[in-house]
Design an enzyme around this catalytic site. Structure first.
Site, PDB file in Angstrom:
ATOM      1  N   ILE A  76      -6.419  -3.458   1.136  1.00  0.00           N
ATOM      2  CA  ILE A  76      -6.926  -2.991   2.554  1.00  0.00           C
ATOM      3  C   ILE A  76      -5.980  -1.918   3.043  1.00  0.00           C
ATOM      4  CG2 ILE A  76      -8.391  -5.172   2.960  1.00  0.00           C
ATOM      5  CD1 ILE A  76      -6.204  -6.132   4.666  1.00  0.00           C
ATOM      6  N   GLY A  77      -5.047  -1.648   2.456  1.00  0.00           N
ATOM      7  CA  GLY A  77      -4.032  -0.676   2.829  1.00  0.00           C
ATOM      8  C   GLY A  77      -2.852  -0.507   1.901  1.00  0.00           C
ATOM      9  N   SER A  78      -2.342   0.665   2.028  1.00  0.00           N
ATOM     10  CA  SER A  78      -1.028   0.987   1.265  1.00  0.00           C
ATOM     11  C   SER A  78      -0.557   2.144   1.546  1.00  0.00           C
ATOM     12  CB  SER A  78      -1.768   1.249  -0.272  1.00  0.00           C
ATOM     13  OG  SER A  78      -2.483   2.424  -0.473  1.00  0.00           O
ATOM     14  N   GLY A  81       6.070   2.271   0.983  1.00  0.00           N
ATOM     15  CA  GLY A  81       6.717   0.971   0.990  1.00  0.00           C
ATOM     16  C   GLY A  81       6.060  -0.314   0.093  1.00  0.00           C
ATOM     17  N   GLY A  82       4.617  -0.133   0.271  1.00  0.00           N
ATOM     18  CA  GLY A  82       4.035  -1.404  -0.314  1.00  0.00           C
ATOM     19  C   GLY A  82       2.525  -1.285  -0.307  1.00  0.00           C
ATOM     20  N   VAL A  84      -1.118  -3.591   1.024  1.00  0.00           N
ATOM     21  CA  VAL A  84      -1.788  -4.899   1.785  1.00  0.00           C
ATOM     22  C   VAL A  84      -2.851  -5.448   1.233  1.00  0.00           C
ATOM     23  CG1 VAL A  84      -2.374  -6.001   4.210  1.00  0.00           C
ATOM     24  CG2 VAL A  84      -0.585  -4.091   4.058  1.00  0.00           C
ATOM     25  N   ASP A 187       8.055   1.389  16.133  1.00  0.00           N
ATOM     26  CA  ASP A 187       6.906   2.089  15.294  1.00  0.00           C
ATOM     27  C   ASP A 187       5.357   1.776  15.682  1.00  0.00           C
ATOM     28  OD1 ASP A 187       6.237   3.772  13.204  1.00  0.00           O
ATOM     29  OD2 ASP A 187       6.218   2.120  11.567  1.00  0.00           O
TER      30      ASP A 187
END
Length: 348
Positions: A76-78, A81-82, A84, A187
């Site tokens: 669902i996301g990237s 750093g990594g 999701v 952030d």
């Protein structure tokens, strides 16, 4: 640094070498014993059959989920750093978000994350994404989070002030809660503001992501994050070298809210522009303002967030009492709470 030792059973060519000057020796480096702290191990598993390569870092065993019980559904996301993933806890069919953070982190970073994760697990607020657990799997740090089925607010255009006021109220409620607990987000931006199908807005990506950001090369940081930083965080000379993280969060919130209203990044440069243009726009130009077509309450609200002088910015708790926010709840006589308009110049 320990000397390299030869494997057992293999003779070292240096072992029997005679020393030409037995009276000379290399000085040993000084080692601070205070730094010789072992990496804390996770609590022992109640089952001896649990794999050694995956462990939950948690002190609340009843709340811990086994990584083997989480089934990945889709990404669902990237980012740099990594990644999701949406995962399902198979025994309960409950959805979660699993954030996989890449990289081999130093022991000091891992120790700090272990301490921080216990703080994050204690955070409990309806407008803050819940951190449920954390795993160390084959060197990857994996954080189990509350799942928000509608994703982030990045790219959202919310021009109706009533809807924007309710959204702002929810974000401020979560932010004020974090600030009361002495947690600075650092952030705040649209991609870190998540929403679900019930229209609940929650703050995400604080704590662990902040720790990891401190260990990364600043040149590898996202320009999109720089775009929402306050002027004094980018240029420390602006506030005599002092940085107030709480005021910095409020600035980032103000930029995000104004972006929602306008449907675009509020500065005169692109959010994905080069660093030099972004920093000049943020640090050297006047703070952006809401357009004249907006209500007096909203224009004043944005101004309270985007003050160049950090002490002049309202706190998150104060902003919850701003007329623009109270307008969403139908409070009476809200215009009386605003400062009087500037007097018109005399005709003489």
């Amino acid at each position: 640094m320990k000397p390299i030792q030869s494997p057992s059973g293999v003779a070292s060519p240096m072992k029997n070498r005679l020393r030409k000057r037995p009276d000379l020796s290399l000085p040993l480096p000084h080692r601070d014993v205070a730094l010789a702290v072992p990496l804390p191990l996770p609590p022992p598993s109640s089952s001896s059959s649990a794999p050694a390569s995956s462990s939950a870092i948690s002190t609340n065993i009843s709340a811990a989920k086994s990584l083997s019980e989480l089934e990945r559904v889709n990404r669902i996301g990237s980012g740099a750093g990594g990644t999701v993933y949406k995962v399902i806890h198979t025994p309960t069919s409950r959805p979660f978000a699993l954030k996989v953070i890449y990289g081999n982190h130093e022991d000091t970073v891992r120790r700090q994350i272990c301490r921080e994760i216990e703080i994050l697990r204690s955070v409990d607020h309806p407008n803050v994404v819940k951190c449920h657990d954390m795993f160390d799997h084959n060197g990857e740090i994996q954080v189990l989070l509350e799942f928000m089925d509608q994703g982030s607010l990045e790219g959202a255009h919310i021009w109706q002030e009533q809807e924007l006021a309710d959204l702002s109220r929810q974000i401020l409620s979560g932010l004020a809660y974090l600030h009361r607990r002495h947690i600075v987000h650092r952030d705040i931006k649209p991609s870190n503001l998540l929403i679900n199908s019930a229209k609940n807005v929650k703050i995400a990506d604080f704590g662990v992501s902040r720790i990891l950001a401190q260990t990364m090369d600043p040149c590898n940081s996202s320009v999109g994050t720089i775009a929402y930083m306050s002027p004094e965080r980018i240029n420390t000379d602006l506030n005599h070298g002092r940085y107030d993280g709480y005021a910095g969060d409020v600035w980032s919130l103000g930029v995000s809210i104004l972006e929602f209203y306008l449907g675009r990044f509020p500065f005169a440069v692109s959010r994905q522009g080069d660093w030099a243009s972004l920093m000049c726009a943020i640090c050297m130009s006047q703070p952006p303002e809401a357009p004249a077509t907006a209500s007096q309450e909203f224009r004043h609200f944005v101004s309270c967030c985007l003050q160049s002088d950090p002490p002049k910015r309202w706190s998150a708790q104060q902003l919850l009492q701003h007329p623009f926010i109270l307008k969403a709840t139908g409070g009476p006589n809200l215009r009386q709470m605003l400062p009087p308009p500037r007097p018109l110049p005399s005709a003489s």
